[in-house]
Design a protein around this motif. Structure first.
Motif, PDB file in Angstrom:
ATOM      1  N   ASP A   8       1.123  -1.111  -0.142  1.00  0.00           N
ATOM      2  CA  ASP A   8       0.499  -0.202   0.393  1.00  0.00           C
ATOM      3  C   ASP A   8       0.195   0.947  -0.062  1.00  0.00           C
ATOM      4  O   ASP A   8       2.076   0.965   0.607  1.00  0.00           O
ATOM      5  CB  ASP A   8      -0.969  -0.189   1.841  1.00  0.00           C
ATOM      6  CG  ASP A   8      -1.922   1.057   0.751  1.00  0.00           C
ATOM      7  OD1 ASP A   8      -2.191   2.401   0.955  1.00  0.00           O
ATOM      8  OD2 ASP A   8      -3.554   0.536   1.360  1.00  0.00           O
ATOM      9  N   ASP A   9       0.884   2.341  -0.657  1.00  0.00           N
ATOM     10  CA  ASP A   9       1.178   3.465  -1.053  1.00  0.00           C
ATOM     11  C   ASP A   9       1.393   4.479   0.713  1.00  0.00           C
ATOM     12  O   ASP A   9       1.790   5.262   0.487  1.00  0.00           O
ATOM     13  CB  ASP A   9       0.841   4.317  -2.249  1.00  0.00           C
ATOM     14  CG  ASP A   9      -0.444   4.701  -2.279  1.00  0.00           C
ATOM     15  OD1 ASP A   9      -0.882   4.163  -1.583  1.00  0.00           O
ATOM     16  OD2 ASP A   9      -0.510   5.755  -2.923  1.00  0.00           O
ATOM     17  N   HIS A  10      -0.157   3.861   1.296  1.00  0.00           N
ATOM     18  CA  HIS A  10       0.093   5.186   2.505  1.00  0.00           C
ATOM     19  C   HIS A  10       0.942   4.178   3.344  1.00  0.00           C
ATOM     20  O   HIS A  10      -0.108   3.068   4.308  1.00  0.00           O
ATOM     21  CB  HIS A  10      -1.227   5.105   2.936  1.00  0.00           C
ATOM     22  CG  HIS A  10      -1.758   6.067   1.520  1.00  0.00           C
ATOM     23  ND1 HIS A  10      -2.752   5.232   0.611  1.00  0.00           N
ATOM     24  CD2 HIS A  10      -1.593   7.248   1.723  1.00  0.00           C
ATOM     25  CE1 HIS A  10      -3.357   6.351   0.021  1.00  0.00           C
ATOM     26  NE2 HIS A  10      -2.877   7.830   0.045  1.00  0.00           N
ATOM     27  N   SER A  35       5.136   0.967  -3.340  1.00  0.00           N
ATOM     28  CA  SER A  35       4.842   0.729  -4.923  1.00  0.00           C
ATOM     29  C   SER A  35       4.735  -1.015  -5.549  1.00  0.00           C
ATOM     30  O   SER A  35       5.237  -2.215  -5.227  1.00  0.00           O
ATOM     31  CB  SER A  35       5.861   1.693  -5.500  1.00  0.00           C
ATOM     32  OG  SER A  35       6.844   0.726  -5.361  1.00  0.00           O
ATOM     33  N   GLY A  36       4.023   0.017  -6.618  1.00  0.00           N
ATOM     34  CA  GLY A  36       4.396  -2.012  -7.296  1.00  0.00           C
ATOM     35  C   GLY A  36       5.115  -2.503  -7.937  1.00  0.00           C
ATOM     36  O   GLY A  36       5.467  -3.301  -7.594  1.00  0.00           O
ATOM     37  N   ALA A  61       0.496  -1.503 -11.359  1.00  0.00           N
ATOM     38  CA  ALA A  61      -0.747  -1.221 -10.395  1.00  0.00           C
ATOM     39  C   ALA A  61      -1.576  -1.860 -10.523  1.00  0.00           C
ATOM     40  O   ALA A  61      -1.781  -2.089 -11.979  1.00  0.00           O
ATOM     41  CB  ALA A  61      -0.660   0.027  -9.931  1.00  0.00           C
ATOM     42  N   GLY A  62      -2.768  -2.314 -10.274  1.00  0.00           N
ATOM     43  CA  GLY A  62      -3.928  -2.849 -10.668  1.00  0.00           C
ATOM     44  C   GLY A  62      -3.547  -3.890 -11.486  1.00  0.00           C
ATOM     45  O   GLY A  62      -2.857  -4.829 -10.728  1.00  0.00           O
ATOM     46  N   ALA A  63      -4.788  -4.195 -11.850  1.00  0.00           N
ATOM     47  CA  ALA A  63      -4.262  -5.466 -12.951  1.00  0.00           C
ATOM     48  C   ALA A  63      -2.933  -6.011 -13.267  1.00  0.00           C
ATOM     49  O   ALA A  63      -2.964  -6.764 -13.460  1.00  0.00           O
ATOM     50  CB  ALA A  63      -5.517  -5.517 -13.830  1.00  0.00           C
ATOM     51  N   THR A  93      -9.161  -7.644 -12.786  1.00  0.00           N
ATOM     52  CA  THR A  93      -8.132  -7.658 -11.341  1.00  0.00           C
ATOM     53  C   THR A  93      -8.456  -9.075 -11.538  1.00  0.00           C
ATOM     54  O   THR A  93      -7.748  -9.412 -10.985  1.00  0.00           O
ATOM     55  CB  THR A  93      -8.395  -7.368 -10.265  1.00  0.00           C
ATOM     56  OG1 THR A  93      -7.926  -5.335 -10.598  1.00  0.00           O
ATOM     57  CG2 THR A  93      -7.500  -6.974  -9.178  1.00  0.00           C
ATOM     58  N   ILE A  94      -9.725  -9.909 -10.972  1.00  0.00           N
ATOM     59  CA  ILE A  94     -10.258 -11.088 -11.231  1.00  0.00           C
ATOM     60  C   ILE A  94      -9.826 -11.852 -12.379  1.00  0.00           C
ATOM     61  O   ILE A  94      -8.782 -12.886 -12.008  1.00  0.00           O
ATOM     62  CB  ILE A  94     -11.289 -10.719 -10.968  1.00  0.00           C
ATOM     63  CG1 ILE A  94     -12.469 -10.269  -9.561  1.00  0.00           C
ATOM     64  CG2 ILE A  94     -12.118 -12.779 -11.249  1.00  0.00           C
ATOM     65  CD1 ILE A  94     -11.465 -10.817  -8.762  1.00  0.00           C
TER      66      ILE A  94
END
Length: 206
Positions: A8-10, A35-36, A61-63, A93-94
């Protein structure tokens, strides 16, 4: 022991997740990333059982990140934990290989169950995400939802053509190709060309 990496970036979110997961005797947080790119490096180094990751990160990021994790570390299950549950987020993503998809407002016990289920290679979805997937299966976009030109553009993209090459083949400008693709993304509710091609193949549109 289930070995987990938190992505997570936070920093506050990472700290919170590490603290929550650390309360369980069968969890061990073996790494974290903001980050990714960092996630791929950490996961390659520690080979966790489960990666708990947000979708919106510094790229990849993401998918795309899910696909990269699954291809580079097939033994690591990806559990998405995010605030985003639109079709454009959930479906790609799935399809990319995420084993689970939870929203960040899920109770901690639900998160614990999801991590354990992911480690057992069992799919777990938040109720809203499951309902969205069921609705999509019941109401697929018909072929007629894409115009003839949009299908032509998407078919060429599926063959690996660039926007410039698509434009040359169809005798239209590169800007027009981009406009057609934006319409396709909106109609299929996907974020990018790779997801559009995947979704179009799945629905028999091309």
């Amino acid at each position: 022991m289930i070995r987990v990496v938190v992505v997570d970036d936070h920093p506050v979110v990472r700290d919170g997740l590490r603290g929550m997961l650390g309360t369980q005797d069968d969890f061990e947080v073996v790494g974290e990333a903001a980050s990714g790119t960092e996630a791929l490096t950490v996961i390659a180094a520690v080979r966790p059982d489960v990666a708990v990751t947000d979708l919106r990160l510094p790229a990849p990021a993401g998918a795309e990140l899910v696909r990269l994790i699954r291809s580079r570390a097939p033994g690591t299950r990806v559990l998405v934990l995010t605030t985003h549950d639109t079709d454009a987020d959930v479906l790609p993503t799935i399809e990319a290989g995420a084993i689970g998809y939870l929203l960040k407002d899920a109770p901690r016990e639900e998160l614990f169950r999801a991590v354990r289920a992911a480690a057992r290679d069992e799919t777990v979805l938040s109720p809203s995400v499951a309902a969205r997937l069921v609705q999509r299966v019941r109401t697929p976009v018909p072929v007629s939802a894409l115009s003839g030109r949009e299908r032509e553009v998407l078919s060429l993209v599926a063959r690996g053509r660039t926007n410039r090459e698509v434009g040359a083949a169809l005798h239209i400008s590169e800007a027009t190709v981009k406009t057609h693709l934006q319409h396709v993304y909106a109609k299929l509710e996907v974020p990018d060309r790779a997801s559009a091609v995947s979704e179009a193949h799945r629905r028999g549109l091309i």
